[in-house]
Motif scaffolding. Structure first.
Motif, mmCIF file in Angstrom:
data_model
loop_
_atom_site.group_PDB
_atom_site.id
_atom_site.type_symbol
_atom_site.label_atom_id
_atom_site.label_comp_id
_atom_site.label_asym_id
_atom_site.label_seq_id
_atom_site.Cartn_x
_atom_site.Cartn_y
_atom_site.Cartn_z
ATOM 1 N N ARG A 173 -6.400 -15.867 5.556
ATOM 2 C CA ARG A 173 -5.175 -16.463 6.089
ATOM 3 C C ARG A 173 -3.939 -15.966 5.342
ATOM 4 N NH1 ARG A 173 -5.713 -22.909 4.338
ATOM 5 N NH2 ARG A 173 -5.511 -22.578 2.076
ATOM 6 N N ILE A 174 -4.031 -15.742 4.005
ATOM 7 C CA ILE A 174 -2.858 -15.240 3.293
ATOM 8 C C ILE A 174 -2.627 -13.771 3.619
ATOM 9 C CG2 ILE A 174 -3.973 -14.488 1.136
ATOM 10 C CD1 ILE A 174 -0.587 -16.339 1.515
ATOM 11 N N MET A 175 -3.702 -13.029 3.847
ATOM 12 C CA MET A 175 -3.545 -11.620 4.188
ATOM 13 C C MET A 175 -2.896 -11.473 5.562
ATOM 14 S SD MET A 175 -4.117 -9.053 2.230
ATOM 15 C CE MET A 175 -5.397 -9.627 1.113
ATOM 16 N N ARG A 176 -3.300 -12.299 6.496
ATOM 17 C CA ARG A 176 -2.679 -12.247 7.828
ATOM 18 C C ARG A 176 -1.201 -12.648 7.746
ATOM 19 N NH1 ARG A 176 -6.024 -11.048 11.781
ATOM 20 N NH2 ARG A 176 -8.248 -11.144 11.273
ATOM 21 N N PHE A 177 -0.917 -13.659 6.945
ATOM 22 C CA PHE A 177 0.483 -14.065 6.758
ATOM 23 C C PHE A 177 1.291 -12.908 6.179
ATOM 24 C CE2 PHE A 177 4.030 -15.769 4.398
ATOM 25 C CZ PHE A 177 4.542 -16.747 5.231
ATOM 26 N N ALA A 178 0.718 -12.193 5.214
ATOM 27 C CA ALA A 178 1.425 -11.089 4.580
ATOM 28 C C ALA A 178 1.655 -9.941 5.561
ATOM 29 C CB ALA A 178 0.645 -10.599 3.361
ATOM 30 N N THR A 191 2.126 -3.725 0.395
ATOM 31 C CA THR A 191 1.312 -3.305 -0.744
ATOM 32 C C THR A 191 0.414 -4.469 -1.146
ATOM 33 O OG1 THR A 191 2.994 -1.760 -1.529
ATOM 34 C CG2 THR A 191 1.324 -2.477 -3.113
ATOM 35 N N VAL A 192 -0.893 -4.214 -1.175
ATOM 36 C CA VAL A 192 -1.894 -5.221 -1.526
ATOM 37 C C VAL A 192 -2.255 -5.009 -3.002
ATOM 38 C CG1 VAL A 192 -4.215 -6.098 -1.078
ATOM 39 C CG2 VAL A 192 -2.786 -5.294 0.823
ATOM 40 N N VAL A 193 -2.088 -6.067 -3.807
ATOM 41 C CA VAL A 193 -2.309 -5.968 -5.248
ATOM 42 C C VAL A 193 -3.598 -6.691 -5.642
ATOM 43 C CG1 VAL A 193 -1.366 -6.485 -7.531
ATOM 44 C CG2 VAL A 193 0.169 -5.833 -5.670
ATOM 45 N N THR A 194 -4.452 -6.002 -6.414
ATOM 46 C CA THR A 194 -5.692 -6.600 -6.895
ATOM 47 C C THR A 194 -5.965 -6.124 -8.324
ATOM 48 O OG1 THR A 194 -7.182 -4.816 -6.202
ATOM 49 C CG2 THR A 194 -6.638 -6.473 -4.550
ATOM 50 N N LYS A 195 -7.150 -6.433 -8.808
ATOM 51 C CA LYS A 195 -7.686 -5.862 -10.048
ATOM 52 C C LYS A 195 -9.182 -5.666 -9.847
ATOM 53 C CE LYS A 195 -7.344 -4.427 -14.316
ATOM 54 N NZ LYS A 195 -6.846 -3.055 -14.553
ATOM 55 N N ARG A 233 4.995 0.603 -11.238
ATOM 56 C CA ARG A 233 5.633 1.031 -9.994
ATOM 57 C C ARG A 233 6.886 0.222 -9.707
ATOM 58 N NH1 ARG A 233 2.495 1.205 -4.120
ATOM 59 N NH2 ARG A 233 4.330 1.659 -2.809
ATOM 60 N N MET A 234 6.848 -1.068 -9.989
ATOM 61 C CA MET A 234 8.012 -1.915 -9.757
ATOM 62 C C MET A 234 9.201 -1.468 -10.589
ATOM 63 S SD MET A 234 6.066 -5.614 -9.578
ATOM 64 C CE MET A 234 7.521 -6.640 -9.502
ATOM 65 N N VAL A 235 8.926 -0.999 -11.810
ATOM 66 C CA VAL A 235 10.001 -0.569 -12.705
ATOM 67 C C VAL A 235 10.447 0.853 -12.401
ATOM 68 C CG1 VAL A 235 10.573 -0.073 -15.117
ATOM 69 C CG2 VAL A 235 9.288 -2.150 -14.543
ATOM 70 N N LEU A 236 9.493 1.737 -12.171
ATOM 71 C CA LEU A 236 9.798 3.160 -12.068
ATOM 72 C C LEU A 236 10.146 3.618 -10.657
ATOM 73 C CD1 LEU A 236 6.990 4.524 -14.432
ATOM 74 C CD2 LEU A 236 9.408 4.158 -14.971
ATOM 75 N N ASN A 237 9.648 2.910 -9.644
ATOM 76 C CA ASN A 237 9.885 3.353 -8.271
ATOM 77 C C ASN A 237 10.090 2.160 -7.340
ATOM 78 O OD1 ASN A 237 10.177 5.043 -6.074
ATOM 79 N ND2 ASN A 237 8.020 5.627 -5.955
ATOM 80 N N PRO A 238 11.110 1.351 -7.596
ATOM 81 C CA PRO A 238 11.296 0.124 -6.803
ATOM 82 C C PRO A 238 11.524 0.389 -5.318
ATOM 83 C CG PRO A 238 13.226 0.558 -8.170
ATOM 84 C CD PRO A 238 12.154 1.490 -8.633
ATOM 85 N N LYS A 239 12.101 1.529 -4.977
ATOM 86 C CA LYS A 239 12.380 1.824 -3.568
ATOM 87 C C LYS A 239 11.108 2.040 -2.758
ATOM 88 C CE LYS A 239 16.853 4.069 -4.466
ATOM 89 N NZ LYS A 239 17.637 5.319 -4.302
ATOM 90 N N SER A 240 9.989 2.266 -3.442
ATOM 91 C CA SER A 240 8.741 2.532 -2.726
ATOM 92 C C SER A 240 8.065 1.263 -2.241
ATOM 93 C CB SER A 240 7.774 3.301 -3.632
ATOM 94 O OG SER A 240 7.264 2.462 -4.667
ATOM 95 N N LEU A 241 8.618 0.106 -2.573
ATOM 96 C CA LEU A 241 7.989 -1.178 -2.258
ATOM 97 C C LEU A 241 8.819 -1.963 -1.257
ATOM 98 C CD1 LEU A 241 7.080 -2.071 -5.934
ATOM 99 C CD2 LEU A 241 5.432 -1.513 -4.140
ATOM 100 N N ASP A 242 8.144 -2.821 -0.520
ATOM 101 C CA ASP A 242 8.840 -3.707 0.420
ATOM 102 C C ASP A 242 8.193 -5.091 0.404
ATOM 103 O OD1 ASP A 242 10.954 -3.746 2.672
ATOM 104 O OD2 ASP A 242 9.197 -4.694 3.558
ATOM 105 N N THR A 243 7.097 -5.268 1.141
ATOM 106 C CA THR A 243 6.353 -6.531 1.125
ATOM 107 C C THR A 243 5.139 -6.355 0.217
ATOM 108 O OG1 THR A 243 7.050 -6.934 3.401
ATOM 109 C CG2 THR A 243 5.287 -8.316 2.544
ATOM 110 N N ILE A 244 4.867 -7.388 -0.584
ATOM 111 C CA ILE A 244 3.787 -7.335 -1.574
ATOM 112 C C ILE A 244 2.953 -8.600 -1.426
ATOM 113 C CG2 ILE A 244 3.264 -7.310 -4.052
ATOM 114 C CD1 ILE A 244 6.220 -6.091 -4.334
ATOM 115 N N VAL A 245 1.631 -8.467 -1.458
ATOM 116 C CA VAL A 245 0.770 -9.648 -1.423
ATOM 117 C C VAL A 245 -0.178 -9.578 -2.608
ATOM 118 C CG1 VAL A 245 -0.942 -8.595 0.148
ATOM 119 C CG2 VAL A 245 -0.770 -11.092 -0.032
ATOM 120 N N ALA A 246 -0.353 -10.720 -3.281
ATOM 121 C CA ALA A 246 -1.202 -10.762 -4.463
ATOM 122 C C ALA A 246 -1.750 -12.168 -4.664
ATOM 123 C CB ALA A 246 -0.427 -10.313 -5.705
#
Length: 368
Positions: A173-178, A191-195, A233-246
């Motif tokens: 449900r959170i992935m669909r929302f994202a 961008t989908v964030v995991t570990k 990536r957030m620090v070095l290339n912020p323009k490459s990101l838009d919506t993020i889910v984690a």
């Protein structure tokens, strides 16, 4: 009046709670009242709930018996902050904020981030428009599910477990929302964030569900990042990101980093949403109770103003919400900011300036 001639009315529960929470919530109520009066197409009915650490110390409980039933009667909740120096943080968080979020199934925590006009990012090459993110945080389980325990207390072999819970239902449900959120934004990028290299069960499920859900959103481009690489990536290339889910924990940390990169945690909003709308959603700034500046009149109300604008959007008042944000950015562009943004204005001065700017916006609109 609205185009249909019907005055929309929204019942808002306000809860300043602790520290600077009452200060910024009161400032936002004033701005919202000014906005509603100027707009004329909707009415906001505010009801204050005095639930706080002070209440807890007096009564032994943050929420009185039957309190959630009363809270549920409202259309939305505008929340300040919870946390006090003389109450352990895990008691205050679980006693109030999570005690609302979890039973009200506010499973989507949404945190937009951008660099406001007139403010500076600590990133040397990032300017207004270069950093514009929407962070979607799973808000019901994961690392904050409250599962686990402690045994053999006080012994050298004392053991504590904190169990991260990941169910297919909640991840789906959170992935669909994202994906749906990404679809509404111009870049349609997620961008989908995991570990999942180290956490081989819950995080691998997270990856698998993301790949499955992505098939239903062919118009959304998506990629995947490990959380540690994501900070770079957030620090070095912020323009490459838009919506993020984690996950609950990862997005909690990443969104604070995002706020700092945008200039200050004092401008960062949060929406705790129940997308089914069965329960009221709760809107709060992410800066916390900040007892070090409580009562000094210097708390930045911008995060709560933005939070209140997100609340209006959720309630269907998108046009008024946009005017509110236009007014806030016009004020920051003029340099009327609190010390955390490098300015010298106090909470009241910023609030006064936003109200005056709203009056100017509506005057200009009426002349057209």
């Amino acid at each position: 009046m609205s185009p249909s001639g019907v005055l929309h009315s929204h019942s808002i529960a306000t809860m300043g709670a602790d520290g600077i929470g009452p200060e910024v919530v009161d400032a936002s109520v004033r701005v919202l009242q000014t906005l509603a009066q100027l707009d004329g197409s909707f009415h906001l009915d505010f009801h204050n709930f005095d639930w706080s650490s002070r209440t807890y110390k007096k009564t032994g409980s943050y929420i009185p018996q039957g309190g959630l039933d009363e809270l549920r009667k409202h259309d939305a909740i505008l929340f300040g902050a919870v946390g006090a120096p003389d109450v352990p943080d895990h008691i205050s968080l679980w006693g109030l904020r999570l005690a609302i979020c979890q039973p009200f199934q506010q499973y989507a925590n949404v945190r937009p981030t951008k660099i406001f006009r007139g403010t500076k990012s600590p990133l040397r090459q990032a300017n207004h428009g270069d950093l514009d993110w929407l962070i979607v945080r799973e808000n019901s389980e994961g690392e904050y599910a409250g599962q686990g325990g402690r045994s053999h207390r006080g012994q050298p072999w004392e053991t504590a477990t904190e169990v991260a819970i990941f169910s297919r239902h909640a991840v789906d449900r959170i992935m669909r929302f994202a994906f749906q959120s990404a679809r509404t934004r111009p870049r349609k990028l997620l961008t989908v964030v995991t570990k999942s290299n180290a956490q081989r069960n819950g995080m691998v499920l997270w990856d698998e569900v993301a790949a499955e859900v992505a098939k239903d959103f062919p118009d959304v481009k998506w990629d995947k990042m490990l959380v540690d690489a994501m900070t770079c990536r957030m620090v070095l290339n912020p323009k490459s990101l838009d919506t993020i889910v984690a996950t609950n924990l990862h997005a909690d940390i990443l969104s604070d980093l995002a706020a700092a990169l945008a200039g200050s945690i004092g401008i960062a909003p949060t929406s705790n949403l129940d997308p089914t709308r069965q329960f009221p959603s709760m809107f709060e700034p992410i800066h916390g109770s900040a007892f070090d500046i409580t009562g000094k009149g210097v708390a930045n109300p911008v995060a709560t103003f933005w939070t209140a604008a997100e609340m209006l959007t959720w309630l269907g008042e998108e046009r008024a919400a946009k005017k509110m944000m236009d007014a806030v950015e016009a004020v920051t562009e003029r340099g009327i900011t609190t010390p955390d943004l490098g300015g010298s204005a106090g909470t009241k001065e910023v609030t006064d300036a936003v109200c005056e700017e709203l009056e100017k916006i509506y005057r200009q609109h009426s002349r057209k």
